[in-house]
Design an enzyme around this catalytic site. Sequence first.
Site, PDB file in Angstrom:
ATOM      1  N   HIS A   1      49.844 -50.591 -25.879  1.00 21.06           N
ATOM      2  CA  HIS A   1      50.844 -51.186 -27.225  1.00 21.06           C
ATOM      3  C   HIS A   1      50.893 -50.958 -28.201  1.00 21.06           C
ATOM      4  CE1 HIS A   1      52.627 -47.842 -23.840  1.00 21.06           C
ATOM      5  NE2 HIS A   1      52.548 -48.790 -22.911  1.00 21.06           N
TER       6      HIS A   1
ATOM      7  N   ASP B   1      45.660 -45.073 -18.617  1.00 18.43           N
ATOM      8  CA  ASP B   1      46.778 -45.748 -18.117  1.00 18.43           C
ATOM      9  C   ASP B   1      47.945 -44.966 -18.050  1.00 18.43           C
ATOM     10  OD1 ASP B   1      48.703 -48.408 -18.345  1.00 18.43           O
ATOM     11  OD2 ASP B   1      49.361 -47.248 -19.391  1.00 18.43           O
TER      12      ASP B   1
ATOM     13  N   HIS C   1      51.073 -44.454 -19.342  1.00 20.57           N
ATOM     14  CA  HIS C   1      51.402 -44.403 -20.229  1.00 20.57           C
ATOM     15  C   HIS C   1      51.754 -44.023 -21.884  1.00 20.57           C
ATOM     16  CE1 HIS C   1      53.841 -47.827 -18.098  1.00 20.57           C
ATOM     17  NE2 HIS C   1      55.133 -47.041 -18.565  1.00 20.57           N
TER      18      HIS C   1
ATOM     19  N   ASP D   1      48.575 -47.767 -13.291  1.00 20.01           N
ATOM     20  CA  ASP D   1      50.032 -47.048 -13.338  1.00 20.01           C
ATOM     21  C   ASP D   1      50.550 -45.653 -13.241  1.00 20.01           C
ATOM     22  OD1 ASP D   1      49.657 -46.821 -15.748  1.00 20.01           O
ATOM     23  OD2 ASP D   1      51.051 -48.420 -16.803  1.00 20.01           O
TER      24      ASP D   1
END
Length: 321
Positions: free
Chosen positions: A132, A168, A170, A255
């Site tokens: 991120h 991931d 995200h 995740d």
Amino acid sequence: MSHDRSAQRVRVFTEPHCLDHRAPRGYPECPDRLVGVMSHLTARGWPITEVGVAREVAEAAVAAVHDPAYVERFRRAAERGDALLDSADNPLSEGTWEAAWAAVSATLAAAEHAVSDGGAYSFAAVRPPGHHAEKALAMGFCFFNNVAVAAQHLRGQGAERVAIFDFDVHHGNGTQHLFEERADVFYASTHQFPFYPGTGAAGETGRGQGAGATLNVPLPAGTGDEEYAAAFAERILPALAAFRPDVLLLSAGFDAWRGDPLGGMAVSEEGFASWGRQLGALADQVAQGRLLAVLEGGYDLANLPSLVDSFLGGLLSPDPN
Ligand code: Q9C
Ligand code: ZN
């Protein structure tokens, strides 16, 4: 040992200072994530290197990706004892600055191993995570973009084409933005959508010279092994193969696991093993066996260690399809 690792094709890289970033109580991105992973991987017999590259090498590599003014802003904020950097998701503690460098250093050592003679699979077991982090902004538990720094470092070490696949849960906004105008670094992602951080719509496919070198496969909450397998078979693997990378990098977040407290997906432990088998086979087929996986998310402390172990086991039993 339940399977043969005599070939030592997978090596795990970490750095003890990765543990020194300590968020306040209740933050999911905590040192125990990595303590658990490393103690399990050690017990399972994986070969481990606990030394990163020299600090000067890491500094030069970070400077090639992040804005020097951002690095300085991070350093000052940490030195002053500020409570956070840029976002409530990025609390600072006494060891945060050193931990962020440790994560980069171990990732770069892993990257150099991946492209060593004959090709190898490397796993960088690091934190804080990276995908991120933008050129000049900390976000989503991330300070330095470890995988992006490794991609750029490998470009300077003779890899002409680098592919990054981010699984991931995200979307890796930072990694996409750092490379979206470039044709030499391909970025592909599967992720829950709509979800944090909000980027990663299917229409985001790269810009300028990088048009076509970004592939987003947004998936709805609740997606499980079967739908992920279809996304891999129909979209992700063909695109990565067509790019013909010199090295395959993975933003390896765990995740999307069905029990993850942050994610909303339904991937099983066997799902991660299957992803490992397919991505190991892909690296062998198109990237001369060169693969670097970098830990991103994964927040269920009890299960993250076995998810990582299953994924690494999958890498060693490549299953072409
Ligand atoms: N403040 C990684 O998995 N959640 N980062 C924000 C609104 C942030 C996850 C909720 C989740 C970041 C590396
Ligand atoms: Zn994540």
